[in-house]
Design a protein around this motif. Structure first.
Motif, PDB file in Angstrom:
ATOM      1  N   SER A   1     -11.494   4.461   2.988  1.00 56.31           N
ATOM      2  CA  SER A   1     -11.352   4.761   1.581  1.00 56.31           C
ATOM      3  C   SER A   1     -10.943   3.518   0.818  1.00 56.31           C
ATOM      4  O   SER A   1     -10.531   2.512   1.399  1.00 56.31           O
ATOM      5  N   LYS A   2     -11.059   3.597  -0.489  1.00 58.62           N
ATOM      6  CA  LYS A   2     -10.578   2.530  -1.356  1.00 58.62           C
ATOM      7  C   LYS A   2      -9.136   2.863  -1.707  1.00 58.62           C
ATOM      8  O   LYS A   2      -8.873   3.740  -2.529  1.00 58.62           O
ATOM      9  N   ALA A   3      -8.208   2.178  -1.082  1.00 63.16           N
ATOM     10  CA  ALA A   3      -6.799   2.526  -1.230  1.00 63.16           C
ATOM     11  C   ALA A   3      -6.226   2.049  -2.556  1.00 63.16           C
ATOM     12  O   ALA A   3      -6.706   1.118  -3.156  1.00 63.16           O
ATOM     13  N   LYS A   4      -5.180   2.731  -2.982  1.00 60.66           N
ATOM     14  CA  LYS A   4      -4.464   2.348  -4.186  1.00 60.66           C
ATOM     15  C   LYS A   4      -3.173   1.632  -3.821  1.00 60.66           C
ATOM     16  O   LYS A   4      -2.708   1.717  -2.696  1.00 60.66           O
TER      17      LYS A   4
ATOM     18  N   LEU B   1       0.834  -1.195   0.000  1.00 59.64           N
ATOM     19  CA  LEU B   1       0.000   0.000   0.000  1.00 59.64           C
ATOM     20  C   LEU B   1       0.870   1.247   0.000  1.00 59.64           C
ATOM     21  O   LEU B   1       1.774   1.390   0.816  1.00 59.64           O
ATOM     22  N   SER B   2       0.623   2.150  -0.934  1.00 59.47           N
ATOM     23  CA  SER B   2       1.419   3.367  -1.008  1.00 59.47           C
ATOM     24  C   SER B   2       0.587   4.627  -0.812  1.00 59.47           C
ATOM     25  O   SER B   2       1.126   5.675  -0.479  1.00 59.47           O
ATOM     26  N   ARG B   3      -0.727   4.543  -1.023  1.00 57.92           N
ATOM     27  CA  ARG B   3      -1.578   5.699  -0.784  1.00 57.92           C
ATOM     28  C   ARG B   3      -3.031   5.265  -0.775  1.00 57.92           C
ATOM     29  O   ARG B   3      -3.365   4.165  -1.195  1.00 57.92           O
ATOM     30  N   GLY B   4      -3.883   6.161  -0.282  1.00 53.34           N
ATOM     31  CA  GLY B   4      -5.313   5.889  -0.219  1.00 53.34           C
ATOM     32  C   GLY B   4      -6.063   6.571  -1.345  1.00 53.34           C
ATOM     33  O   GLY B   4      -5.466   7.020  -2.327  1.00 53.34           O
TER      34      GLY B   4
ATOM     35  N   GLY C   1      -5.307  11.222   0.387  1.00 45.18           N
ATOM     36  CA  GLY C   1      -4.905   9.829   0.262  1.00 45.18           C
ATOM     37  C   GLY C   1      -3.432   9.549   0.431  1.00 45.18           C
ATOM     38  O   GLY C   1      -3.017   8.383   0.446  1.00 45.18           O
ATOM     39  N   ASP C   2      -2.613  10.568   0.570  1.00 42.43           N
ATOM     40  CA  ASP C   2      -1.169  10.344   0.641  1.00 42.43           C
ATOM     41  C   ASP C   2      -0.734   9.736   1.972  1.00 42.43           C
ATOM     42  O   ASP C   2      -1.340   9.971   3.020  1.00 42.43           O
ATOM     43  N   ILE C   3       0.333   8.947   1.906  1.00 44.83           N
ATOM     44  CA  ILE C   3       1.015   8.426   3.085  1.00 44.83           C
ATOM     45  C   ILE C   3       2.368   9.124   3.136  1.00 44.83           C
ATOM     46  O   ILE C   3       3.161   9.017   2.205  1.00 44.83           O
ATOM     47  N   VAL C   4       2.609   9.856   4.212  1.00 44.86           N
ATOM     48  CA  VAL C   4       3.831  10.652   4.346  1.00 44.86           C
ATOM     49  C   VAL C   4       4.839   9.906   5.217  1.00 44.86           C
ATOM     50  O   VAL C   4       4.523   9.479   6.331  1.00 44.86           O
ATOM     51  N   LEU C   5       6.040   9.725   4.701  1.00 46.05           N
ATOM     52  CA  LEU C   5       7.108   9.066   5.449  1.00 46.05           C
ATOM     53  C   LEU C   5       7.940  10.108   6.192  1.00 46.05           C
ATOM     54  O   LEU C   5       8.505  11.022   5.590  1.00 46.05           O
ATOM     55  N   MET C   6       8.014   9.940   7.523  1.00 42.11           N
ATOM     56  CA  MET C   6       8.893  10.777   8.339  1.00 42.11           C
ATOM     57  C   MET C   6       9.541   9.886   9.391  1.00 42.11           C
ATOM     58  O   MET C   6       9.287   8.676   9.437  1.00 42.11           O
ATOM     59  N   HIS C   7      10.380  10.474  10.221  1.00 40.09           N
ATOM     60  CA  HIS C   7      11.117   9.689  11.205  1.00 40.09           C
ATOM     61  C   HIS C   7      11.058  10.340  12.581  1.00 40.09           C
ATOM     62  O   HIS C   7      10.891  11.561  12.689  1.00 40.09           O
ATOM     63  N   ALA C   8      11.218   9.493  13.605  1.00 43.99           N
ATOM     64  CA  ALA C   8      11.231  10.006  14.979  1.00 43.99           C
ATOM     65  C   ALA C   8      12.410   9.433  15.757  1.00 43.99           C
ATOM     66  O   ALA C   8      12.433   9.470  16.986  1.00 43.99           O
ATOM     67  N   SER C   9      13.393   8.884  15.036  1.00 43.69           N
ATOM     68  CA  SER C   9      14.630   8.458  15.675  1.00 43.69           C
ATOM     69  C   SER C   9      15.473   9.687  15.998  1.00 43.69           C
ATOM     70  O   SER C   9      15.187  10.799  15.515  1.00 43.69           O
ATOM     71  N   ASP C  10      16.516   9.496  16.763  1.00 48.70           N
ATOM     72  CA  ASP C  10      17.330  10.635  17.179  1.00 48.70           C
ATOM     73  C   ASP C  10      18.140  11.249  16.046  1.00 48.70           C
ATOM     74  O   ASP C  10      18.747  12.308  16.212  1.00 48.70           O
ATOM     75  N   SER C  11      18.167  10.588  14.896  1.00 48.77           N
ATOM     76  CA  SER C  11      18.916  11.131  13.759  1.00 48.77           C
ATOM     77  C   SER C  11      18.261  12.372  13.179  1.00 48.77           C
ATOM     78  O   SER C  11      18.934  13.193  12.542  1.00 48.77           O
ATOM     79  N   VAL C  12      16.950  12.536  13.377  1.00 49.43           N
ATOM     80  CA  VAL C  12      16.264  13.704  12.802  1.00 49.43           C
ATOM     81  C   VAL C  12      16.379  14.884  13.761  1.00 49.43           C
ATOM     82  O   VAL C  12      16.077  14.782  14.949  1.00 49.43           O
ATOM     83  N   LYS C  13      16.830  16.002  13.234  1.00 50.02           N
ATOM     84  CA  LYS C  13      17.045  17.193  14.057  1.00 50.02           C
ATOM     85  C   LYS C  13      16.059  18.314  13.736  1.00 50.02           C
ATOM     86  O   LYS C  13      15.955  19.290  14.488  1.00 50.02           O
TER      87      LYS C  13
END
Length: 252
Positions: A244-247, A48-51, A202-214
């Motif tokens: 929703s019907k995801a893509k 799954l990459s987006r809705g 419908g978008d899926i946003v990739l972000m991070h919450a590890s300590d590498s992100v400042k």
């Protein structure tokens, strides 16, 4: 003659009822298949990459594999803007930080997994991938999360072989459609611009919450109200799929 006509009329009535029942059954079957089609097509497993573009939902997702400081700042910003998200956690990290996992869950966010040790699956044999996933599942079950359904491979690296194992483990593979590459710390404004310009229904946003992100927490302070101004609603992956019907995107 009248008896024959009465019987014929009765047969017609029952016939209509049967046709209606059959039609309803077909509609229910189609509805079930549309959910299955979110993740597979003619036997080919996909991720799954987006809705749907017809619904105002957008799913914020955060990967965590190490560190325990930046995640608190990100959770606070999400809470301040009443934004729900899905957190993809490595099992090893979750074991080390059960208190933070609880904090994420208590914030009404969704818990998802990224395997156990966060080593690339591209270099592993199918049995080794299976063992890593099962070890991760055991870790989450010990923490009280027995219904983790969503899976993102370490480093986001999928191929057909990996997806097959994921499917065999009764998990659903999740990718993304918007990637501001926040882990590279390209600048707060760059993260903001990428997310606000590229994110839509419908978008899926990739972000991070590890300590590498400042810069991610500061970027979110602008991104979250900015997405709301675009009339977008924050949802978990589960809500994105169910609402929703995801893509899907084929993984080669």
């Amino acid at each position: 003659m009248r008896i024959f006509q009465n019987k014929l009329e009765l047969i017609k009535r029952y016939g209509v009822i049967v046709v209606i029942a059959l039609f309803c059954a077909i509609l229910m079957w189609i509805g079930q298949q549309s959910q299955i089609a979110v993740f597979s097509n003619k036997g080919e497993t996909r991720a799954l990459s987006r809705g749907s573009e017809e619904q105002p939902f957008v799913a914020l997702t955060f990967n965590i594999s190490w560190g325990n400081s930046k995640v608190h700042d990100i959770i606070k910003v999400l809470e301040a803007h009443e934004a729900k998200a899905t957190f993809f956690l490595s099992g090893e990290w979750a074991e080390r930080h059960p208190d933070i996992v609880k904090e994420i869950h208590d914030g009404k966010h969704e818990i998802a997994m990224m395997g156990y040790s966060y080593n690339s699956y591209m270099d592993l044999e199918p049995q080794e991938i299976k063992q890593d996933i099962q070890k991760a599942r055991e870790a989450f079950e010990k923490l009280g999360f027995e219904d983790v359904d969503w899976f993102r491979a370490p480093h986001g690296q999928f191929n057909g072989e990996i997806l097959k194992v994921v499917e065999e483990e009764n998990l659903e593979a999740i990718q993304w459609s918007v990637n501001p590459r926040d882990w590279e710390n390209p600048g707060t404004n760059q993260i903001i611009d990428t997310v606000l310009e590229e994110t839509d229904k419908g978008d899926i946003v990739l972000m991070h919450a590890s300590d590498s992100v400042k810069q991610t927490d500061k970027a979110l302070e602008v991104v979250l109200p900015g997405l709301k101004q675009k009339s977008l609603e924050f949802s978990t992956i589960t809500e994105l799929v169910n609402g929703s019907k995801a893509k899907i995107t084929q993984v080669e």
